[in-house]
Design an enzyme around this catalytic site. Structure first.
Site, PDB file in Angstrom:
ATOM      1  N   ARG A   8       0.989  -1.112  -0.015  1.00 53.96           N
ATOM      2  CA  ARG A   8      -0.236  -0.210   0.002  1.00 53.96           C
ATOM      3  C   ARG A   8       1.017   1.151  -0.035  1.00 53.96           C
ATOM      4  O   ARG A   8       1.666   1.497   0.827  1.00 53.96           O
ATOM      5  CB  ARG A   8      -1.159  -0.001   1.217  1.00 53.96           C
ATOM      6  CG  ARG A   8      -1.947   1.338   1.206  1.00 53.96           C
ATOM      7  CD  ARG A   8      -2.877   1.156   2.399  1.00 53.96           C
ATOM      8  NE  ARG A   8      -3.997   0.512   1.689  1.00 53.96           N
ATOM      9  CZ  ARG A   8      -5.098   0.336   2.209  1.00 53.96           C
ATOM     10  NH1 ARG A   8      -5.684   1.252   3.405  1.00 53.96           N
ATOM     11  NH2 ARG A   8      -6.121  -0.261   1.526  1.00 53.96           N
ATOM     12  N   HIS A  35      -6.894   0.842  -6.886  1.00 47.78           N
ATOM     13  CA  HIS A  35      -7.318  -0.178  -5.650  1.00 47.78           C
ATOM     14  C   HIS A  35      -7.780  -1.497  -6.233  1.00 47.78           C
ATOM     15  O   HIS A  35      -9.094  -1.873  -5.936  1.00 47.78           O
ATOM     16  CB  HIS A  35      -8.293   0.284  -4.404  1.00 47.78           C
ATOM     17  CG  HIS A  35      -8.006  -0.301  -3.065  1.00 47.78           C
ATOM     18  ND1 HIS A  35      -7.391  -1.324  -2.913  1.00 47.78           N
ATOM     19  CD2 HIS A  35      -9.045   0.084  -2.176  1.00 47.78           C
ATOM     20  CE1 HIS A  35      -7.584  -1.560  -1.620  1.00 47.78           C
ATOM     21  NE2 HIS A  35      -8.653  -0.722  -1.009  1.00 47.78           N
ATOM     22  N   GLN A  91      -9.851  -4.019  -4.141  1.00 42.12           N
ATOM     23  CA  GLN A  91     -11.317  -3.817  -3.741  1.00 42.12           C
ATOM     24  C   GLN A  91     -12.213  -3.829  -4.913  1.00 42.12           C
ATOM     25  O   GLN A  91     -13.299  -4.423  -4.850  1.00 42.12           O
ATOM     26  CB  GLN A  91     -11.277  -2.143  -3.327  1.00 42.12           C
ATOM     27  CG  GLN A  91     -12.547  -1.614  -2.906  1.00 42.12           C
ATOM     28  CD  GLN A  91     -13.008  -2.123  -1.468  1.00 42.12           C
ATOM     29  OE1 GLN A  91     -12.247  -2.096  -0.744  1.00 42.12           O
ATOM     30  NE2 GLN A  91     -14.082  -2.762  -1.354  1.00 42.12           N
ATOM     31  N   ASP A 104     -17.660   6.345  -1.932  1.00 37.46           N
ATOM     32  CA  ASP A 104     -16.295   6.395  -1.060  1.00 37.46           C
ATOM     33  C   ASP A 104     -15.970   7.765  -0.337  1.00 37.46           C
ATOM     34  O   ASP A 104     -16.662   8.779  -0.839  1.00 37.46           O
ATOM     35  CB  ASP A 104     -15.021   5.933  -2.031  1.00 37.46           C
ATOM     36  CG  ASP A 104     -13.626   5.671  -1.385  1.00 37.46           C
ATOM     37  OD1 ASP A 104     -13.912   5.465  -0.190  1.00 37.46           O
ATOM     38  OD2 ASP A 104     -12.773   5.837  -1.862  1.00 37.46           O
ATOM     39  N   CYS A 151     -16.755   0.967   0.065  1.00 37.16           N
ATOM     40  CA  CYS A 151     -15.381   0.272   0.339  1.00 37.16           C
ATOM     41  C   CYS A 151     -14.924   0.400   1.752  1.00 37.16           C
ATOM     42  O   CYS A 151     -14.327  -0.317   2.377  1.00 37.16           O
ATOM     43  CB  CYS A 151     -14.344   0.653  -0.508  1.00 37.16           C
ATOM     44  SG  CYS A 151     -13.894   2.659  -0.379  1.00 37.16           S
ATOM     45  N   ARG A 188     -13.645  -9.010   1.025  1.00 31.24           N
ATOM     46  CA  ARG A 188     -12.343  -8.802   0.575  1.00 31.24           C
ATOM     47  C   ARG A 188     -11.359 -10.072   0.893  1.00 31.24           C
ATOM     48  O   ARG A 188     -10.431 -10.189   0.219  1.00 31.24           O
ATOM     49  CB  ARG A 188     -11.669  -7.568   1.635  1.00 31.24           C
ATOM     50  CG  ARG A 188     -12.267  -6.224   1.192  1.00 31.24           C
ATOM     51  CD  ARG A 188     -11.733  -5.686  -0.091  1.00 31.24           C
ATOM     52  NE  ARG A 188     -10.501  -5.532  -0.264  1.00 31.24           N
ATOM     53  CZ  ARG A 188      -9.621  -4.635   0.229  1.00 31.24           C
ATOM     54  NH1 ARG A 188     -10.114  -3.531   0.842  1.00 31.24           N
ATOM     55  NH2 ARG A 188      -8.291  -4.718   0.371  1.00 31.24           N
TER      56      ARG A 188
HETATM   57  N1  NVA Z   1     -10.227   6.217  -1.636  1.00 32.83           N
HETATM   58  C1  NVA Z   1      -9.773   5.954   0.056  1.00 32.83           C
HETATM   59  C2  NVA Z   1      -9.882   4.434   0.146  1.00 32.83           C
HETATM   60  C3  NVA Z   1      -9.643   3.963   1.099  1.00 32.83           C
HETATM   61  C4  NVA Z   1      -9.777   2.414   1.244  1.00 32.83           C
HETATM   62  C5  NVA Z   1      -8.305   6.460   0.315  1.00 32.83           C
HETATM   63  O1  NVA Z   1      -7.356   6.256  -0.771  1.00 32.83           O
HETATM   64  O2  NVA Z   1      -8.229   6.657   1.307  1.00 32.83           O
HETATM   65  N1   CP Z   2     -11.312  -0.738   1.893  1.00 29.33           N
HETATM   66  C1   CP Z   2     -10.103  -0.815   2.295  1.00 29.33           C
HETATM   67  O1   CP Z   2      -9.032  -0.798   1.887  1.00 29.33           O
HETATM   68  O2   CP Z   2      -9.987  -0.504   3.826  1.00 29.33           O
HETATM   69  P1   CP Z   2      -8.882  -0.343   4.682  1.00 29.33           P
HETATM   70  O3   CP Z   2      -8.077   1.236   4.387  1.00 29.33           O
HETATM   71  O4   CP Z   2      -9.198  -0.315   5.970  1.00 29.33           O
HETATM   72  O5   CP Z   2      -7.832  -1.343   4.327  1.00 29.33           O
END
Ligand code: NVA
Ligand code: CP
Length: 303
Positions: free
Chosen positions: A98, A125, A128, A219, A259, A287
């Protein structure tokens, strides 16, 4: 599929992955296909679902997950990602990352001898979005549907565009001007859509965008890394909240997805999250099953 950096990497495998995920969800894993395999997971940003679901999926498959916070690695002190990738390939069987910058994950993969999985970047992502398609099919038993995505055209939206286009689902992004998804991804999705017959659109008009939608998706308005723009985003995205009034313009069997994490009162209301149309908790659970399918496909034993 060698790596999973973008949904496009799963172009040939997506239906197999969905089938395998359904199998993992229905039957407990007895044969432990990833026995003696290790997955390293590097996190440059916070996570609840991604970390836990990957870790538990690895345990279910008989392998071991290794949690690494990027700031505690030499990466945080200036060691370059290329060197990190070369070294880690000697220790582990797969890496999930990540990262803040999508290019960093690409650089890691170019220098890695083991499969690399994108666990979220500023651009995509994929785990997801593949899970979301799985959850939609689980509830609707069809891909011949329309998704309306409301709010910020962010990383999740980009991956959903590619996933919907690949499986032939229509998708309309409903967002204000300036919050559109990545143009390159949108064009790539349109190319896939021409092959599969799906209809991919962007509109700023909420009622027009959600018309006939089978799935309403949203989201957060402030993704990780966008915190400095919070106030402006609250103003610009205000009309795109998923609330009960908005749901009153949908069909009774339209499902609502998020998500997570959700910020109640911003992109979605508490009432919608708790409504009978919400499939958000199934979506979060899935997931783990979809990632088990991704892991067992990418890291499988050669024996
Ligand atoms: N769009 C959000 C998704 C979190 C799972 C982010 O990037 O923070
Ligand atoms: N949806 C998702 O990726 O959640 P987290 O940021 O908690 O991993």
């Amino acid at each position: 599929m060698k790596h999973l950096l973008s949904v496009t990497d799963a172009k040939q495998d997506i239906f197999e992955l969905l089938k395998l995920a359904a199998y993992f969800k229905e039957y407990p894993v007895v044969k432990k296909p990833l026995k003696n395999k290790t997955l390293a997971m590097i996190f440059e940003k916070a996570s609840t679902r991604t970390r836990i679901s990957f870790e538990v999926a690895m345990y279910h498959l008989g392998g071991s997950p290794l949690y690494l916070s990027a700031s505690d690695m030499q990466l945080g002190r200036g060691e370059i990602i290329e060197d990190t990738a070369k070294v880690m390939s000697r220790y582990v069987d797969g890496v999930m990352i990540r990262a803040k910058e999508h290019q960093e994950v690409q650089k890691f993969a170019e220098n890695s001898d083991v499969p690399v999985i994108n666990g979220l970047t500023n651009k995509e992502h994929p785990c997801q979005a593949i899970t979301d398609i799985f959850t939609i099919y689980e509830h609707k038993k069809s891909y011949n549907l329309k998704m309306a995505y409301l709010g910020d055209g962010n990383n999740v939206c980009n991956s959903l565009l590619l996933a919907c286009a690949l499986i032939g689902m229509d998708m309309t992004v409903v967002c204000p001007s300036g919050y559109e998804p990545d143009l390159e991804i949108f064009e790539e999705a349109q190319m896939f859509a021409e092959e599969t017959g799906s209809n991919i659109q962007i509109t700023s008009n909420v009622l027009e965008g959600i018309k006939d939608a089978d799935v309403i998706y949203t989201d957060v308005w402030v993704s990780m890394g966008d915190e400095d723009e919070k106030l402006q985003r609250m103003i610009d995205l205000n009309d795109y909240q998923v609330n009960m009034e908005l749901l009153s313009h949908t069909k009774p069997d339209t499902i609502v997805m998020h998500c997570l994490p959700a910020i109640r009162g911003q992109e979605i209301t508490d009432e919608v999250m708790k409504s009978s149309q919400s499939v958000i908790w199934d979506q979060a659970e899935n997931r783990m099953h979809v990632q088990a399918a991704i892991l067992s496909t990418l890291l499988k034993n050669d024996e």
